[in-house]
Design a protein around this motif. Sequence first.
Motif, PDB file in Angstrom:
ATOM      1  N   LEU A 144       0.814  -1.204   0.000  1.00 36.81           N
ATOM      2  CA  LEU A 144       0.000   0.000   0.000  1.00 36.81           C
ATOM      3  C   LEU A 144       0.855   1.263   0.000  1.00 36.81           C
ATOM      4  CD1 LEU A 144      -2.945   0.883   0.031  1.00 36.81           C
ATOM      5  CD2 LEU A 144      -2.833   0.984   2.509  1.00 36.81           C
ATOM      6  N   LEU A 145       1.951   1.256   0.739  1.00 40.05           N
ATOM      7  CA  LEU A 145       2.822   2.429   0.802  1.00 40.05           C
ATOM      8  C   LEU A 145       4.245   1.988   1.104  1.00 40.05           C
ATOM      9  CD1 LEU A 145       3.219   5.519   0.833  1.00 40.05           C
ATOM     10  CD2 LEU A 145       2.714   5.458   3.283  1.00 40.05           C
ATOM     11  N   THR A 146       5.168   2.328   0.219  1.00 42.10           N
ATOM     12  CA  THR A 146       6.585   2.073   0.461  1.00 42.10           C
ATOM     13  C   THR A 146       7.361   3.359   0.237  1.00 42.10           C
ATOM     14  OG1 THR A 146       7.011   1.395  -1.829  1.00 42.10           O
ATOM     15  CG2 THR A 146       6.402  -0.332  -0.261  1.00 42.10           C
ATOM     16  N   ALA A 147       8.432   3.529   0.995  1.00 42.74           N
ATOM     17  CA  ALA A 147       9.292   4.706   0.870  1.00 42.74           C
ATOM     18  C   ALA A 147      10.726   4.271   1.134  1.00 42.74           C
ATOM     19  CB  ALA A 147       8.869   5.791   1.849  1.00 42.74           C
ATOM     20  N   GLY A 148      11.603   4.540   0.203  1.00 44.86           N
ATOM     21  CA  GLY A 148      12.979   4.100   0.391  1.00 44.86           C
ATOM     22  C   GLY A 148      13.910   4.709  -0.644  1.00 44.86           C
ATOM     23  N   PRO A 149      15.199   4.447  -0.501  1.00 47.20           N
ATOM     24  CA  PRO A 149      15.786   3.589   0.529  1.00 47.20           C
ATOM     25  C   PRO A 149      15.706   4.216   1.916  1.00 47.20           C
ATOM     26  CG  PRO A 149      17.501   4.739  -0.677  1.00 47.20           C
ATOM     27  CD  PRO A 149      16.217   5.058  -1.377  1.00 47.20           C
ATOM     28  N   ASN A 150      15.831   3.393   2.924  1.00 50.70           N
ATOM     29  CA  ASN A 150      15.751   3.865   4.301  1.00 50.70           C
ATOM     30  C   ASN A 150      16.809   3.150   5.140  1.00 50.70           C
ATOM     31  OD1 ASN A 150      14.831   5.191   6.570  1.00 50.70           O
ATOM     32  ND2 ASN A 150      13.169   3.749   6.950  1.00 50.70           N
ATOM     33  N   PRO A 151      17.828   3.856   5.639  1.00 50.66           N
ATOM     34  CA  PRO A 151      18.018   5.310   5.554  1.00 50.66           C
ATOM     35  C   PRO A 151      18.378   5.755   4.143  1.00 50.66           C
ATOM     36  CG  PRO A 151      19.913   4.282   6.582  1.00 50.66           C
ATOM     37  CD  PRO A 151      18.891   3.201   6.434  1.00 50.66           C
ATOM     38  N   SER A 152      18.256   7.067   3.925  1.00 55.00           N
ATOM     39  CA  SER A 152      18.468   7.641   2.607  1.00 55.00           C
ATOM     40  C   SER A 152      19.462   8.794   2.692  1.00 55.00           C
ATOM     41  CB  SER A 152      17.133   8.151   2.051  1.00 55.00           C
ATOM     42  OG  SER A 152      17.324   8.964   0.920  1.00 55.00           O
ATOM     43  N   THR A 205      -6.527   7.937   2.217  1.00 54.17           N
ATOM     44  CA  THR A 205      -7.290   7.568   1.033  1.00 54.17           C
ATOM     45  C   THR A 205      -8.763   7.898   1.192  1.00 54.17           C
ATOM     46  OG1 THR A 205      -7.990   5.325   1.651  1.00 54.17           O
ATOM     47  CG2 THR A 205      -5.716   5.590   0.876  1.00 54.17           C
ATOM     48  N   THR A 206      -9.457   7.931   0.058  1.00 58.03           N
ATOM     49  CA  THR A 206     -10.898   8.164   0.069  1.00 58.03           C
ATOM     50  C   THR A 206     -11.645   6.981   0.663  1.00 58.03           C
ATOM     51  OG1 THR A 206     -11.004   7.321  -2.207  1.00 58.03           O
ATOM     52  CG2 THR A 206     -10.832   9.712  -1.916  1.00 58.03           C
ATOM     53  N   GLY A 207     -10.965   5.843   0.821  1.00 56.98           N
ATOM     54  CA  GLY A 207     -11.572   4.685   1.459  1.00 56.98           C
ATOM     55  C   GLY A 207     -11.460   4.707   2.966  1.00 56.98           C
ATOM     56  N   GLY A 208     -10.830   5.764   3.519  1.00 57.18           N
ATOM     57  CA  GLY A 208     -10.728   5.906   4.967  1.00 57.18           C
ATOM     58  C   GLY A 208      -9.469   5.324   5.567  1.00 57.18           C
ATOM     59  N   GLU A 209      -8.566   4.790   4.736  1.00 57.04           N
ATOM     60  CA  GLU A 209      -7.334   4.223   5.264  1.00 57.04           C
ATOM     61  C   GLU A 209      -6.315   5.322   5.563  1.00 57.04           C
ATOM     62  OE1 GLU A 209      -9.759   1.513   4.041  1.00 57.04           O
ATOM     63  OE2 GLU A 209      -8.777   2.600   2.426  1.00 57.04           O
ATOM     64  N   SER A 210      -5.454   5.054   6.537  1.00 62.45           N
ATOM     65  CA  SER A 210      -4.389   5.983   6.902  1.00 62.45           C
ATOM     66  C   SER A 210      -3.142   5.167   7.194  1.00 62.45           C
ATOM     67  CB  SER A 210      -4.785   6.801   8.133  1.00 62.45           C
ATOM     68  OG  SER A 210      -3.761   7.693   8.505  1.00 62.45           O
ATOM     69  N   VAL A 211      -2.083   5.397   6.409  1.00 63.04           N
ATOM     70  CA  VAL A 211      -0.850   4.624   6.547  1.00 63.04           C
ATOM     71  C   VAL A 211       0.321   5.587   6.638  1.00 63.04           C
ATOM     72  CG1 VAL A 211       0.520   2.724   5.620  1.00 63.04           C
ATOM     73  CG2 VAL A 211      -1.898   2.900   5.040  1.00 63.04           C
ATOM     74  N   ARG A 212       1.286   5.268   7.490  1.00 58.87           N
ATOM     75  CA  ARG A 212       2.452   6.120   7.650  1.00 58.87           C
ATOM     76  C   ARG A 212       3.731   5.302   7.597  1.00 58.87           C
ATOM     77  NH1 ARG A 212      -1.716   8.363  10.337  1.00 58.87           N
ATOM     78  NH2 ARG A 212      -1.881  10.629  10.462  1.00 58.87           N
ATOM     79  N   ARG A 213       4.768   5.915   7.069  1.00 57.30           N
ATOM     80  CA  ARG A 213       6.100   5.329   7.065  1.00 57.30           C
ATOM     81  C   ARG A 213       7.088   6.366   7.586  1.00 57.30           C
ATOM     82  NH1 ARG A 213       3.485   1.754   7.041  1.00 57.30           N
ATOM     83  NH2 ARG A 213       3.061   0.178   5.446  1.00 57.30           N
ATOM     84  N   GLN A 214       8.161   5.892   8.175  1.00 58.09           N
ATOM     85  CA  GLN A 214       9.196   6.774   8.710  1.00 58.09           C
ATOM     86  C   GLN A 214      10.466   6.612   7.887  1.00 58.09           C
ATOM     87  OE1 GLN A 214       9.689   6.898  13.025  1.00 58.09           O
ATOM     88  NE2 GLN A 214      11.913   6.849  12.762  1.00 58.09           N
ATOM     89  N   ILE A 215      11.082   7.741   7.533  1.00 57.47           N
ATOM     90  CA  ILE A 215      12.310   7.744   6.738  1.00 57.47           C
ATOM     91  C   ILE A 215      13.380   8.530   7.494  1.00 57.47           C
ATOM     92  CG2 ILE A 215      13.402   8.691   4.670  1.00 57.47           C
ATOM     93  CD1 ILE A 215      11.951   6.298   3.936  1.00 57.47           C
ATOM     94  N   THR A 216      14.589   8.004   7.522  1.00 58.15           N
ATOM     95  CA  THR A 216      15.715   8.717   8.115  1.00 58.15           C
ATOM     96  C   THR A 216      16.663   9.157   7.009  1.00 58.15           C
ATOM     97  OG1 THR A 216      15.579   7.428  10.159  1.00 58.15           O
ATOM     98  CG2 THR A 216      17.649   8.592   9.729  1.00 58.15           C
ATOM     99  N   VAL A 217      16.988  10.442   6.987  1.00 62.17           N
ATOM    100  CA  VAL A 217      17.918  10.994   6.002  1.00 62.17           C
ATOM    101  C   VAL A 217      19.245  11.278   6.695  1.00 62.17           C
ATOM    102  CG1 VAL A 217      18.414  12.939   4.479  1.00 62.17           C
ATOM    103  CG2 VAL A 217      16.110  11.953   4.550  1.00 62.17           C
ATOM    104  N   ILE A 218      20.307  10.720   6.137  1.00 64.03           N
ATOM    105  CA  ILE A 218      21.657  10.924   6.664  1.00 64.03           C
ATOM    106  C   ILE A 218      22.510  11.492   5.546  1.00 64.03           C
ATOM    107  CG2 ILE A 218      23.676   9.832   7.700  1.00 64.03           C
ATOM    108  CD1 ILE A 218      21.827   7.615   8.701  1.00 64.03           C
ATOM    109  N   ARG A 219      23.034  12.670   5.760  1.00 66.57           N
ATOM    110  CA  ARG A 219      23.885  13.312   4.747  1.00 66.57           C
ATOM    111  C   ARG A 219      25.324  13.401   5.234  1.00 66.57           C
ATOM    112  NH1 ARG A 219      21.792  15.804   0.454  1.00 66.57           N
ATOM    113  NH2 ARG A 219      19.522  15.984   0.259  1.00 66.57           N
TER     114      ARG A 219
END
Length: 219
Positions: A144-152, A205-219
């Motif tokens: 449903l929801l992906t975010a990466g790379p993590n860490p980034s 979403t309009t279907g009422g779902e709520s999803v969260r992901r956490q991302i860490t940024v390292i520079r």
Amino acid sequence: MDIDVTMVGDASGGTAYISVTAEEEPSQTYPIKVWCVITEDHDIAAGTGWGGYTNMEMMWLPRAWPLGTQGQALNFTGPYPQTLSVAGDYTLDPSQHQFDNLNVTTFVQYTSGTRECLNADHMDMPDTATGVYGDEEGYSPVTLLTAGPNPSNGAVTISCGLPAGVAGTVRVFDITGRIVNSFPAGDAVETQLAESGVYFVHLSTTGGESVRRQITVIR
């Protein structure tokens, strides 16, 4: 007014990050506050202060107030739309609460005059270790929801897989609750996070779902 809530922590406590957006100038000049309360369903009202409900099973028992019982003031000054962000810590006792019965209710209200409630948000307490919410039942949080790379190093690809006929919006928040990016859910989107730190990716979403992901940024 739109309300967006991100809970970060574990079973013993953490921090609530709340953003409230006014699309236009409030119609009344009364002071405005935002409250956030963590409640527990199906628990016994033990102790004093419950009147005739003492020792009865209740559907809504307050367990923590991340912004305090008096709430936190919001001072909208424009230009609009304008987003104000607040944050507050909360503490829970894992031995005293049933995690699956915890909820988070956030509401914005005039504090005098009509005392009109301008909006409210209610959601299951997230499992902050995985980012999965109770209202995701029936969906795979990985697809449903992906975010990466993590860490980034700052370059992040965000992908959403929505059920047929469902639309959604993705918002990216920094640790202060400030929105740093927002776009319609759909195809994979590459975004650049400029500063080191922790970010939160939120899909609603309009279907009422709520999803969260956490991302860490390292520079």
